[in-house]
Write a protein that holds these residues in place. Structure first.
Motif, PDB file in Angstrom:
ATOM      1  N   ARG A   1      53.829  38.662  33.942  1.00  0.00           N
ATOM      2  CA  ARG A   1      53.066  37.602  34.612  1.00  0.00           C
ATOM      3  C   ARG A   1      53.811  36.278  34.617  1.00  0.00           C
ATOM      4  O   ARG A   1      53.551  35.419  35.453  1.00  0.00           O
TER       5      ARG A   1
ATOM      6  N   ASP B   1      47.025  43.640  35.849  1.00  0.00           N
ATOM      7  CA  ASP B   1      47.494  45.015  35.983  1.00  0.00           C
ATOM      8  C   ASP B   1      46.312  45.940  36.253  1.00  0.00           C
ATOM      9  O   ASP B   1      45.195  45.684  35.810  1.00  0.00           O
ATOM     10  N   ASN B   2      46.568  46.971  37.001  1.00  0.00           N
ATOM     11  CA  ASN B   2      45.547  47.975  37.337  1.00  0.00           C
ATOM     12  C   ASN B   2      44.413  47.414  38.191  1.00  0.00           C
ATOM     13  O   ASN B   2      43.318  47.965  38.207  1.00  0.00           O
TER      14      ASN B   2
ATOM     15  N   VAL C   1      37.536  37.378  32.125  1.00  0.00           N
ATOM     16  CA  VAL C   1      38.000  36.095  31.547  1.00  0.00           C
ATOM     17  C   VAL C   1      39.514  35.962  31.647  1.00  0.00           C
ATOM     18  O   VAL C   1      40.031  34.868  31.856  1.00  0.00           O
ATOM     19  N   VAL C   2      40.199  37.102  31.520  1.00  0.00           N
ATOM     20  CA  VAL C   2      41.661  37.043  31.610  1.00  0.00           C
ATOM     21  C   VAL C   2      42.060  36.713  33.038  1.00  0.00           C
ATOM     22  O   VAL C   2      42.946  35.884  33.280  1.00  0.00           O
TER      23      VAL C   2
ATOM     24  N   LYS D   1      34.773  44.314  33.544  1.00  0.00           N
ATOM     25  CA  LYS D   1      34.033  43.098  33.161  1.00  0.00           C
ATOM     26  C   LYS D   1      34.699  42.394  31.996  1.00  0.00           C
ATOM     27  O   LYS D   1      34.692  41.183  31.903  1.00  0.00           O
ATOM     28  N   LEU D   2      35.255  43.196  31.109  1.00  0.00           N
ATOM     29  CA  LEU D   2      35.836  42.631  29.894  1.00  0.00           C
ATOM     30  C   LEU D   2      36.968  41.666  30.224  1.00  0.00           C
ATOM     31  O   LEU D   2      37.091  40.607  29.624  1.00  0.00           O
ATOM     32  N   ARG D   3      37.802  42.047  31.207  1.00  0.00           N
ATOM     33  CA  ARG D   3      38.982  41.227  31.457  1.00  0.00           C
ATOM     34  C   ARG D   3      38.761  40.203  32.555  1.00  0.00           C
ATOM     35  O   ARG D   3      39.719  39.595  33.046  1.00  0.00           O
TER      36      ARG D   3
ATOM     37  N   LYS E   1      31.881  34.623  38.168  1.00  0.00           N
ATOM     38  CA  LYS E   1      32.618  34.787  36.908  1.00  0.00           C
ATOM     39  C   LYS E   1      33.924  34.014  36.928  1.00  0.00           C
ATOM     40  O   LYS E   1      34.390  33.519  35.901  1.00  0.00           O
TER      41      LYS E   1
ATOM     42  N   GLU F   1      41.453  33.111  33.564  1.00  0.00           N
ATOM     43  CA  GLU F   1      42.486  32.326  32.883  1.00  0.00           C
ATOM     44  C   GLU F   1      43.766  32.287  33.715  1.00  0.00           C
ATOM     45  O   GLU F   1      44.353  31.223  33.920  1.00  0.00           O
ATOM     46  N   GLU F   2      44.170  33.454  34.236  1.00  0.00           N
ATOM     47  CA  GLU F   2      45.400  33.503  35.023  1.00  0.00           C
ATOM     48  C   GLU F   2      45.231  32.724  36.326  1.00  0.00           C
ATOM     49  O   GLU F   2      46.141  32.046  36.780  1.00  0.00           O
TER      50      GLU F   2
ATOM     51  N   SER G   1      51.033  41.989  31.589  1.00  0.00           N
ATOM     52  CA  SER G   1      51.100  40.655  30.971  1.00  0.00           C
ATOM     53  C   SER G   1      52.539  40.225  30.708  1.00  0.00           C
ATOM     54  O   SER G   1      52.854  39.043  30.790  1.00  0.00           O
TER      55      SER G   1
END
Lengths: 193, 583
Positions: free
Chosen positions: A77, A26-27, A103-104, A99-101, A146, A107-108, A74
């Motif tokens: 998804r 999202d975003n 990893v998300v 940067k924080l997401r 990343k 993962e997706e 989410s």
């Protein structure tokens, strides 16, 4: 394929239909990217968070695209996987300033690539490292690091930095996608012949 | 940024960020998440304790980066973000409790400072200082008088007097000169802070501040005027609190106090309604739904109802460092995160351990909630000042298995047992009736078998039939190897002296066999001196003279010269001679 169809195909009268799935958190700017790719007279002025998904159609020189612009929230998804089967290519959008997401997103992406409807298909994946205009945005090389994109061995993929609001970098990505789809069609026809 | 090894949590968490040198020294009470700019992205607000004496800061993180920091004047005791008005855009204010004051920040700028009302002053103390101001008494007399007041009176002395009493004689004069002009005041300090919705339960409803103070009071403050709406008193100093409900409707304040009790305050009364006496001091207090989970210093976690009835208690593997609630309304999940001194963070739902997160350092603060745009984010700071952010995977599931020891699942699976037959029933009846006799018979037979075995063993020992010598003076071991197909065999006897250090001399080997069947080349052999530990192979050849394929036993005796009874005996079952049958 009939002779007439072939003829019209050569002449470019009838464009090939391609289904594309537009995914990402999202975003990240999926709807904005798709909005920019549409003809300017049909572009929306204000982009709001997508609920569920939108279907957009637009044409390029040789192909007719049908884009499934999925919601990245989410809770939506889980809808993505229902559209894997009928899609021919994937556009994956990443917010390179988040940067924080990262990893998300990774993962997706991993879940997506390991899905049974995607795993064994040689479908092209186009990555947009979006929001490159922001001050703290990562470069497209950093983003691909990343997300460990170098591990994708069995699918053609391409990453380009983009700024969806101004439309920068989008055409480059789309050209690549078009080439890939054209190539796969040629291969298919060779196999058929 | 480096990723952290996170084994043991079943791969449910994504390591989003870890900065081991973030320089954040704080506790769970000084950490909160709030959308401070109204753009839908939550920020992390931290009251940093710095070194404990300096470097106290209010820090705001956005994503992985520190967005702003401003200096705090005193150590923060608690920090909450709350909506103080109904203005649009809905931006929460941040309240930092430190010392006797609450500093309210709006848009990260100081907005308002609330100071607790000062306490009643001992009139005697006031008189004494009045006299000092007029120069009537000198510091030494002042000290004497203050000390007598301190001993006698109920009202405690002010901070200034206490400070004065602790001073050296030399410093007293200066202290008095400096302070005598100011009136004395007695202040209390804030120990904990919480928020209470004013009239609506909405997420962005206006909230009152609830504060606990060192003089055992709980105040509820109006969010706009910062007047005291309600004052309640406790029997002890509150250290942690949890607030639920709405001020105008009904509310409940659960307070953990320094006397090791938990008090539950309600709207209608200014005294605690319920009291829970804990076995040891509380280290953490979290409310889950209507229940309260308390972590104690005796390494236990206990669950209570909202009326203070104990529900369960579990023992933890290490002391508790901090606790926080994990509330994920989108998935209907509620749990308790417990930071332990062994660098682990455990997630409990009721008394069941659902997940264990291993941290590289002891976790001192935990905060779970929406950070950035991600709902299930776990933020932890460590003892060494590190900041760790983990994101719950979208696909993560917590199965509610009961970790309490008990019968395994397989035990409750019904077995397919056939129906009882007539024979079975008869046997059972017989066993039931003659149980005693059957047991006796069995025991007798068992004893007889044992006796027979013991006899045979003794006999074997007495006649030295074993290949291991039992005599203490000549401990020997022997084994025999027969090689060859026949009719000629090679017989190797490996003799070993198993004594620790004493050699054995004057031994001989002789054979006993059927002379019609076998011919031994050396029927009598002398054994050389046996050095302890070494294996001596003694070889001889045996010829089978019979051509009918018959085999027999050859007995080997190891003898001591001059004694007729053998030291040990070995029976060699000779193989059938294959060579003779071939002819």
């Amino acid at each position: 394929m009939g002779l007439l169809d072939k003829l019209s195909g050569w002449l470019g009268l009838k464009k090939k239909e391609v289904n594309i799935l537009c995914l990402g958190l999202d975003n990240s700017g999926k709807t904005t990217i798709i909005n920019q790719l549409k003809p300017s007279n049909t572009q929306a002025q204000e982009i709001v968070p997508t609920i569920g998904f939108n279907i957009e159609k637009f044409k390029s020189s040789s192909l007719s695209f049908t884009v499934f612009d999925m919601s990245g929230q989410s809770r939506y998804r889980s809808l993505w996987e229902h559209y894997y089967k009928e899609s021919h290519a994937i556009i994956f959008v990443i917010d390179s300033s988040d940067k924080l997401r990262m990893v998300v997103a990774k993962e997706e992406l991993d879940t997506l690539l390991n899905h049974e409807d995607i795993q064994d298909r040689k479908m092209p994946v186009l990555f947009f490292a979006n929001k490159m205009d922001l001050r703290d945005a990562l470069s497209s090389v950093k983003v691909s690091q990343k997300l460990c994109l170098e591990n994708i061995k069995d699918k053609p993929w391409h990453i380009c930095a983009s700024n969806a609001i101004k439309g920068e970098g989008l055409q480059e990505g789309l050209d690549w996608l078009q080439d890939q789809i054209a190539q796969s069609y040629q291969n298919n026809e060779q196999v058929k012949a | 940024m480096s990723s952290v090894e996170s084994s043991g949590d079943g791969g449910r968490w994504l390591d989003a960020h870890y900065d081991p040198v973030a320089g954040l020294y704080t506790f769970s009470s000084c950490v909160d998440l709030a959308d401070l700019s109204g753009d839908g992205e939550s920020r992390l607000v931290v009251g940093d304790l710095g070194t404990g004496s300096s470097g106290m800061k209010l820090k705001v993180y956005r994503g992985t980066a520190l967005m702003s920091e401003s200096v705090l004047l005193d150590l923060p005791a608690g920090l909450v973000a709350f909506f103080m008005d109904l203005h649009e855009p809905r931006i929460p204010a941040v309240a930092v409790a430190s010392g006797p004051c609450i500093y309210v920040y709006k848009n990260l700028r100081p907005y308002f400072k609330f100071t607790l009302p000062s306490l009643e002053i001992n009139p005697l103390e006031q008189d004494v200082w009045q006299q000092v101001r007029e120069g009537q008494i000198d510091p030494l007399t002042l000290k004497e008088m203050l000390e007598s007041i301190r001993k006698k009176d109920d009202v405690p002395l002010s901070i200034r007097s206490l400070r004065f009493l602790s001073l050296d004689v030399n410093d007293m004069d200066e202290f008095v000169q400096l302070h005598r002009q100011q009136p004395i005041r007695r202040q209390t300090v804030i120990t904990c802070i919480g928020t209470l919705k004013k009239s609506t339960a909405d997420e962005d409803g206006v909230s009152c501040l609830v504060i606990g103070t060192e003089n055992s009071n709980v105040f509820i403050l109006d969010p706009e005027a910062f007047t005291i709406l309600s004052k309640m008193s406790l029997p002890a100093v509150p250290t942690m609190m949890d607030v639920t409900g709405q001020f105008d409707v009904e509310f409940r304040i659960t307070v953990a106090c320094r006397d090791g009790h938990i008090y539950i305050l309600r709207r209608e009364s200014d005294k605690p309604k319920y009291c829970v006496e804990l076995s040891s001091h509380p280290a953490g207090l979290v409310r889950i739904g209507k229940n309260v989970v308390v972590g104690c210093t005796d390494e236990s976690l206990q669950g209570f109802t909202q009326k203070g009835k104990k529900l369960w208690k579990i023992i933890l593997p290490a002391p508790i460092t901090t606790m926080a609630a994990m509330d994920l309304p989108t998935r209907g999940f509620q749990g308790v995160l417990v930071g332990l001194a062994n660098c682990e963070v455990h997630l409990y739902r009721d008394k069941n351990l659902l997940s264990t997160i291993k941290a590289p350092d002891t976790v001192t603060s935990i905060c779970f909630g929406r950070y950035g745009r991600e709902d299930g984010t776990l933020i932890m700071t460590t003892k060494g000042g590190g900041l760790m952010v983990k994101i719950l995977k979208r696909t993560a599931a917590f199965d509610d298995r009961d970790s309490a020891p008990g019968p395994p699942l397989a035990q409750s699976v019904r077995l397919n047992i056939p129906k009882k037959t007539k024979l079975y029933v008869d046997q059972t009846l017989r066993e039931r009736e003659n149980g005693l006799a059957m047991h006796r018979t069995f025991q007798m037979d068992l004893s007889r078998t044992r006796l027979a075995a013991a006899r045979a063993y003794v006999k074997a020992l007495e006649s030295s039939l074993t290949p291991v010598s039992s005599s203490l003076s000549e401990p020997l071991k022997m084994n025999a190897v027969v090689q060859g197909l026949g009719p000629s065999f090679k017989l190797t006897l490996n003799v070993q002296n198993t004594a620790a250090c004493r050699p054995i001399m004057n031994l001989a080997i002789s054979f006993l066999y059927d002379e019609n069947l076998y011919k031994v080349r050396n029927p009598y052999m002398r054994i050389p001196l046996l050095v302890p530990g070494l294996i001596y192979p003694i070889e001889t050849f045996v010829e089978n003279t019979n051509d009918k394929g018959v085999s027999d036993v050859i007995k080997v005796f190891v003898l001591h010269e001059g004694k007729s009874s053998p030291l040990l005996t070995a029976h060699i079952n000779m193989p059938v001679s294959e060579g003779s049958t071939l002819n």
